[in-house]
Design a protein around this motif. Structure first.
Motif, PDB file in Angstrom:
ATOM      1  N   LEU A  38      46.067 109.821  22.677  1.00 36.95           N
ATOM      2  CA  LEU A  38      43.904 109.226  22.537  1.00 36.95           C
ATOM      3  C   LEU A  38      43.625 108.593  21.099  1.00 36.95           C
ATOM      4  O   LEU A  38      44.002 108.876  19.950  1.00 36.95           O
ATOM      5  CB  LEU A  38      43.344 110.974  22.683  1.00 36.95           C
ATOM      6  CG  LEU A  38      44.009 111.992  24.039  1.00 36.95           C
ATOM      7  CD1 LEU A  38      43.279 112.812  24.681  1.00 36.95           C
ATOM      8  CD2 LEU A  38      42.825 110.845  25.438  1.00 36.95           C
ATOM      9  N   SER A  39      42.154 108.204  21.551  1.00 35.55           N
ATOM     10  CA  SER A  39      41.269 108.106  20.661  1.00 35.55           C
ATOM     11  C   SER A  39      40.038 107.965  20.589  1.00 35.55           C
ATOM     12  O   SER A  39      39.547 108.114  21.892  1.00 35.55           O
ATOM     13  CB  SER A  39      41.448 106.627  20.465  1.00 35.55           C
ATOM     14  OG  SER A  39      42.421 105.475  20.350  1.00 35.55           O
ATOM     15  N   VAL A  40      39.695 109.210  20.180  1.00 37.43           N
ATOM     16  CA  VAL A  40      38.604 109.679  20.041  1.00 37.43           C
ATOM     17  C   VAL A  40      37.096 109.754  19.026  1.00 37.43           C
ATOM     18  O   VAL A  40      37.696 109.773  18.154  1.00 37.43           O
ATOM     19  CB  VAL A  40      38.871 111.081  20.617  1.00 37.43           C
ATOM     20  CG1 VAL A  40      36.956 112.226  20.791  1.00 37.43           C
ATOM     21  CG2 VAL A  40      39.891 111.426  21.189  1.00 37.43           C
ATOM     22  N   TYR A  41      35.921 109.093  19.412  1.00 40.47           N
ATOM     23  CA  TYR A  41      35.163 108.203  18.983  1.00 40.47           C
ATOM     24  C   TYR A  41      33.667 109.345  19.326  1.00 40.47           C
ATOM     25  O   TYR A  41      33.355 109.345  20.134  1.00 40.47           O
ATOM     26  CB  TYR A  41      34.979 106.990  18.950  1.00 40.47           C
ATOM     27  CG  TYR A  41      36.125 106.104  18.481  1.00 40.47           C
ATOM     28  CD1 TYR A  41      36.868 105.790  17.582  1.00 40.47           C
ATOM     29  CD2 TYR A  41      37.069 105.626  19.869  1.00 40.47           C
ATOM     30  CE1 TYR A  41      37.972 105.370  17.117  1.00 40.47           C
ATOM     31  CE2 TYR A  41      37.917 104.649  19.684  1.00 40.47           C
ATOM     32  CZ  TYR A  41      38.395 104.567  18.615  1.00 40.47           C
ATOM     33  OH  TYR A  41      39.172 103.934  18.572  1.00 40.47           O
ATOM     34  N   SER A  42      32.400 109.212  18.093  1.00 43.08           N
ATOM     35  CA  SER A  42      31.599 110.021  18.378  1.00 43.08           C
ATOM     36  C   SER A  42      30.855 108.157  18.377  1.00 43.08           C
ATOM     37  O   SER A  42      30.105 107.804  17.922  1.00 43.08           O
ATOM     38  CB  SER A  42      31.422 110.451  16.623  1.00 43.08           C
ATOM     39  OG  SER A  42      29.741 111.205  16.696  1.00 43.08           O
ATOM     40  N   LEU A  43      29.242 109.066  19.206  1.00 45.53           N
ATOM     41  CA  LEU A  43      29.109 108.243  19.662  1.00 45.53           C
ATOM     42  C   LEU A  43      28.004 107.430  18.056  1.00 45.53           C
ATOM     43  O   LEU A  43      27.873 108.360  17.741  1.00 45.53           O
ATOM     44  CB  LEU A  43      27.880 108.511  20.466  1.00 45.53           C
ATOM     45  CG  LEU A  43      26.825 107.622  20.831  1.00 45.53           C
ATOM     46  CD1 LEU A  43      27.161 106.207  21.830  1.00 45.53           C
ATOM     47  CD2 LEU A  43      25.546 108.029  22.003  1.00 45.53           C
ATOM     48  N   SER A  44      28.337 105.998  18.126  1.00 43.72           N
ATOM     49  CA  SER A  44      26.827 105.345  16.701  1.00 43.72           C
ATOM     50  C   SER A  44      26.144 104.062  17.847  1.00 43.72           C
ATOM     51  O   SER A  44      26.341 103.924  18.516  1.00 43.72           O
ATOM     52  CB  SER A  44      28.435 104.373  16.535  1.00 43.72           C
ATOM     53  OG  SER A  44      28.177 103.735  15.404  1.00 43.72           O
ATOM     54  N   ILE A  45      24.987 104.879  17.063  1.00 45.37           N
ATOM     55  CA  ILE A  45      24.154 104.464  17.920  1.00 45.37           C
ATOM     56  C   ILE A  45      23.255 103.290  16.811  1.00 45.37           C
ATOM     57  O   ILE A  45      23.160 103.464  15.807  1.00 45.37           O
ATOM     58  CB  ILE A  45      22.689 105.240  17.879  1.00 45.37           C
ATOM     59  CG1 ILE A  45      22.815 106.430  18.726  1.00 45.37           C
ATOM     60  CG2 ILE A  45      21.510 104.043  18.235  1.00 45.37           C
ATOM     61  CD1 ILE A  45      21.800 107.331  19.294  1.00 45.37           C
ATOM     62  N   GLU A  46      23.773 101.662  16.821  1.00 46.55           N
ATOM     63  CA  GLU A  46      23.786 100.773  15.926  1.00 46.55           C
ATOM     64  C   GLU A  46      22.471  99.813  16.712  1.00 46.55           C
ATOM     65  O   GLU A  46      21.780  99.979  17.160  1.00 46.55           O
ATOM     66  CB  GLU A  46      24.750  99.827  16.608  1.00 46.55           C
ATOM     67  CG  GLU A  46      25.792 100.012  16.141  1.00 46.55           C
ATOM     68  CD  GLU A  46      26.701 100.659  15.266  1.00 46.55           C
ATOM     69  OE1 GLU A  46      25.783  99.661  14.238  1.00 46.55           O
ATOM     70  OE2 GLU A  46      27.068 101.324  14.936  1.00 46.55           O
ATOM     71  N   PRO A  47      22.067  99.238  14.874  1.00 43.52           N
ATOM     72  CA  PRO A  47      21.071  99.125  15.459  1.00 43.52           C
ATOM     73  C   PRO A  47      20.678  97.487  16.969  1.00 43.52           C
ATOM     74  O   PRO A  47      21.183  96.494  16.750  1.00 43.52           O
ATOM     75  CB  PRO A  47      20.298  98.209  14.081  1.00 43.52           C
ATOM     76  CG  PRO A  47      21.308  99.050  12.923  1.00 43.52           C
ATOM     77  CD  PRO A  47      22.467  99.491  13.505  1.00 43.52           C
ATOM     78  N   GLY A  48      18.783  98.168  17.333  1.00 41.23           N
ATOM     79  CA  GLY A  48      18.882  96.459  18.322  1.00 41.23           C
ATOM     80  C   GLY A  48      19.583  97.298  19.610  1.00 41.23           C
ATOM     81  O   GLY A  48      19.604  96.257  20.609  1.00 41.23           O
ATOM     82  N   THR A  49      20.485  98.242  20.051  1.00 36.13           N
ATOM     83  CA  THR A  49      20.987  98.101  21.439  1.00 36.13           C
ATOM     84  C   THR A  49      20.157  99.431  22.404  1.00 36.13           C
ATOM     85  O   THR A  49      18.979 100.144  21.121  1.00 36.13           O
ATOM     86  CB  THR A  49      22.289  99.093  20.908  1.00 36.13           C
ATOM     87  OG1 THR A  49      21.871 101.168  20.320  1.00 36.13           O
ATOM     88  CG2 THR A  49      23.235  98.396  19.868  1.00 36.13           C
ATOM     89  N   PRO A  50      19.928  98.983  23.148  1.00 33.53           N
ATOM     90  CA  PRO A  50      19.585 100.325  24.254  1.00 33.53           C
ATOM     91  C   PRO A  50      19.547 101.805  23.286  1.00 33.53           C
ATOM     92  O   PRO A  50      18.039 102.229  23.701  1.00 33.53           O
ATOM     93  CB  PRO A  50      19.707  99.894  25.176  1.00 33.53           C
ATOM     94  CG  PRO A  50      20.644  98.757  25.711  1.00 33.53           C
ATOM     95  CD  PRO A  50      21.631  98.072  23.924  1.00 33.53           C
ATOM     96  N   PHE A  51      20.136 101.978  22.877  1.00 33.90           N
ATOM     97  CA  PHE A  51      20.200 103.826  22.320  1.00 33.90           C
ATOM     98  C   PHE A  51      19.683 103.977  21.450  1.00 33.90           C
ATOM     99  O   PHE A  51      18.447 104.548  21.219  1.00 33.90           O
ATOM    100  CB  PHE A  51      21.781 103.902  22.082  1.00 33.90           C
ATOM    101  CG  PHE A  51      22.718 104.784  23.568  1.00 33.90           C
ATOM    102  CD1 PHE A  51      21.911 104.584  24.403  1.00 33.90           C
ATOM    103  CD2 PHE A  51      23.684 104.521  23.306  1.00 33.90           C
ATOM    104  CE1 PHE A  51      22.634 105.362  25.503  1.00 33.90           C
ATOM    105  CE2 PHE A  51      24.881 104.983  24.236  1.00 33.90           C
ATOM    106  CZ  PHE A  51      23.816 105.416  26.003  1.00 33.90           C
ATOM    107  N   ASP A  52      19.858 102.952  20.107  1.00 35.30           N
ATOM    108  CA  ASP A  52      18.807 102.464  19.305  1.00 35.30           C
ATOM    109  C   ASP A  52      16.753 102.661  20.017  1.00 35.30           C
ATOM    110  O   ASP A  52      16.143 103.154  19.162  1.00 35.30           O
ATOM    111  CB  ASP A  52      18.936 101.322  18.113  1.00 35.30           C
ATOM    112  CG  ASP A  52      17.866 101.127  17.429  1.00 35.30           C
ATOM    113  OD1 ASP A  52      17.690 102.109  16.782  1.00 35.30           O
ATOM    114  OD2 ASP A  52      17.352 100.256  17.032  1.00 35.30           O
ATOM    115  N   LYS A  53      16.569 101.355  20.473  1.00 37.92           N
ATOM    116  CA  LYS A  53      15.621 101.772  21.136  1.00 37.92           C
ATOM    117  C   LYS A  53      14.812 103.130  21.501  1.00 37.92           C
ATOM    118  O   LYS A  53      13.903 103.218  21.571  1.00 37.92           O
ATOM    119  CB  LYS A  53      15.633 100.139  22.330  1.00 37.92           C
ATOM    120  CG  LYS A  53      15.698  99.066  21.405  1.00 37.92           C
ATOM    121  CD  LYS A  53      16.253  97.658  22.811  1.00 37.92           C
ATOM    122  CE  LYS A  53      16.014  96.577  21.564  1.00 37.92           C
ATOM    123  NZ  LYS A  53      16.690  95.256  23.151  1.00 37.92           N
ATOM    124  N   ALA A  54      15.399 103.335  22.434  1.00 35.65           N
ATOM    125  CA  ALA A  54      15.244 104.863  23.524  1.00 35.65           C
ATOM    126  C   ALA A  54      14.638 105.621  22.112  1.00 35.65           C
ATOM    127  O   ALA A  54      14.055 106.460  22.445  1.00 35.65           O
ATOM    128  CB  ALA A  54      16.435 105.324  24.384  1.00 35.65           C
TER     129      ALA A  54
END
Length: 344
Positions: A153-169
């Protein structure tokens, strides 16, 4: 797509001497499962022909929406012996939030199809630390993943990168990043449940059953030279890094002319030291002072490490046992902050 595959095969020949006797072949990231399975098989055949060493591990990344029983069956017949599946979550609302194209049911069916095709080494990706994920749902996600009996299993925490839809939201006030305390609780639950189920944590984001640690990624963390093929791919020789051009058209054009489509960068001692610290301390095995000395960074960096690590050892943020220095697993969630204190 056919032109790109031809170019990658040509690049294999052009740069075949970059690595000697490679042990692993990894097709991904991006979304290689958009390609027909037989074409990926042809790519694997080409690599096995160029490097006649026999790959011990051949991994293909797949997304559930692309996979059918026939697809994974062809991959198995083409020599793929490890499958990495981008599950992410077993809740449809989470998948929609992440703009994933598959459903939770498709994710489950993909694992079942891979088993039916004979795969005995399956890795799944999961994501935590995103808005809307409760600790109860996260526990259910982990339980559902374990019910499918993955080897890795590879498990990652959500990373909010600059310029992404999540960042804009976030900037528009439409979404709030998850509090670090909540994400830390989710990570702690992961560290509790997976080892209980027989998946030991051997790296900050990776868990595996005995004998199923990802060989390919382990080589990265150990600083083993590697060759990357295709647009945007990076390669590492030990002292040099090479980056392929990102533009697909330019990449194909240069390769078709028999030219390498790479830019070279000689790594400064400070960069090599920083990368050694970052990669080794992400792992459960860490490193020894002797291994640090063998890198020949120079006395300046050895002295810096001794001074910077002294306080961290005293505070319990680093641990030393039998000559090996590691970050204690309960501190892995804040490992980035610990590592930063050791960098130059």
């Amino acid at each position: 797509m056919p032109s790109l595959l031809r170019a990658i095969k040509t690049e294999m020949v052009l740069r075949r001497d970059y690595v000697v006797n490679p042990q692993t072949l990894y097709i991904g990231g991006g979304t290689p499962s958009l390609y027909p399975a037989l074409e990926l098989g042809d790519l694997i055949d080409a690599a096995q022909s160029v490097w006649s060493c026999g790959f011990k591990e051949i991994t293909v990344e797949v997304n559930p929406e692309d996979v059918t029983p026939e697809y994974v069956g062809i991959l198995a017949n083409c020599g793929v012996n490890r499958l990495s599946v981008g599950i992410q979550s077993f809740f449809d609302e989470h998948l929609r939030f992440m703009n994933r194209r598959h459903s939770a049911e498709q994710g489950i069916r993909t694992i079942q199809a891979a088993r039916d095709a004979g795969f005995s080494n399956i890795s799944m990706d999961l994501i935590f630390g995103f808005p809307g994920l409760s600790i109860t749902q996260w526990r259910q996600n982990i339980r559902q993943a374990l019910a499918l009996n993955p080897e890795h299993l590879s498990v990652y925490s959500l990373s909010i990168e600059p310029g992404t839809p999540f960042d804009k939201a976030c900037k528009a006030g439409l979404m709030q990043p998850v509090a670090q305390e909540a994400a830390a609780d989710q990570y702690a639950l992961l560290q509790e449940l997976l080892p209980e189920a027989g998946l030991g944590q051997y790296e900050v984001s990776n868990f595996a059953r005995e004998g199923y640690r990802a060989m390919h990624n382990t080589f990265y963390w150990q600083g083993v030279p590697y060759l990357g093929l295709g647009p945007s791919a990076h390669s590492f020789s030990g002292v040099m890094r090479h980056a392929n051009v990102a533009n697909v058209g330019r990449y194909i054009d240069k390769i078709s002319k028999g030219e390498e489509a790479v830019k070279a960068e000689r790594l400064m001692p400070s960069t090599r030291y920083n990368e050694f610290i970052m990669t080794r301390l992400r792992t459960a095995s860490g490193f020894s002072r002797h291994e640090l000395e063998l890198q020949k960074f120079g006395s300046r960096y050895l002295n810096h490490f001794e001074q910077a690590s002294s306080s961290l050892l005293q505070r319990g943020l680093l641990h030393e046992e039998e000559g090996r220095i590691t970050i204690p697993s309960p501190k892995w969630f804040v490992s980035d902050g610990i590592i930063v204190d050791l960098l130059v």
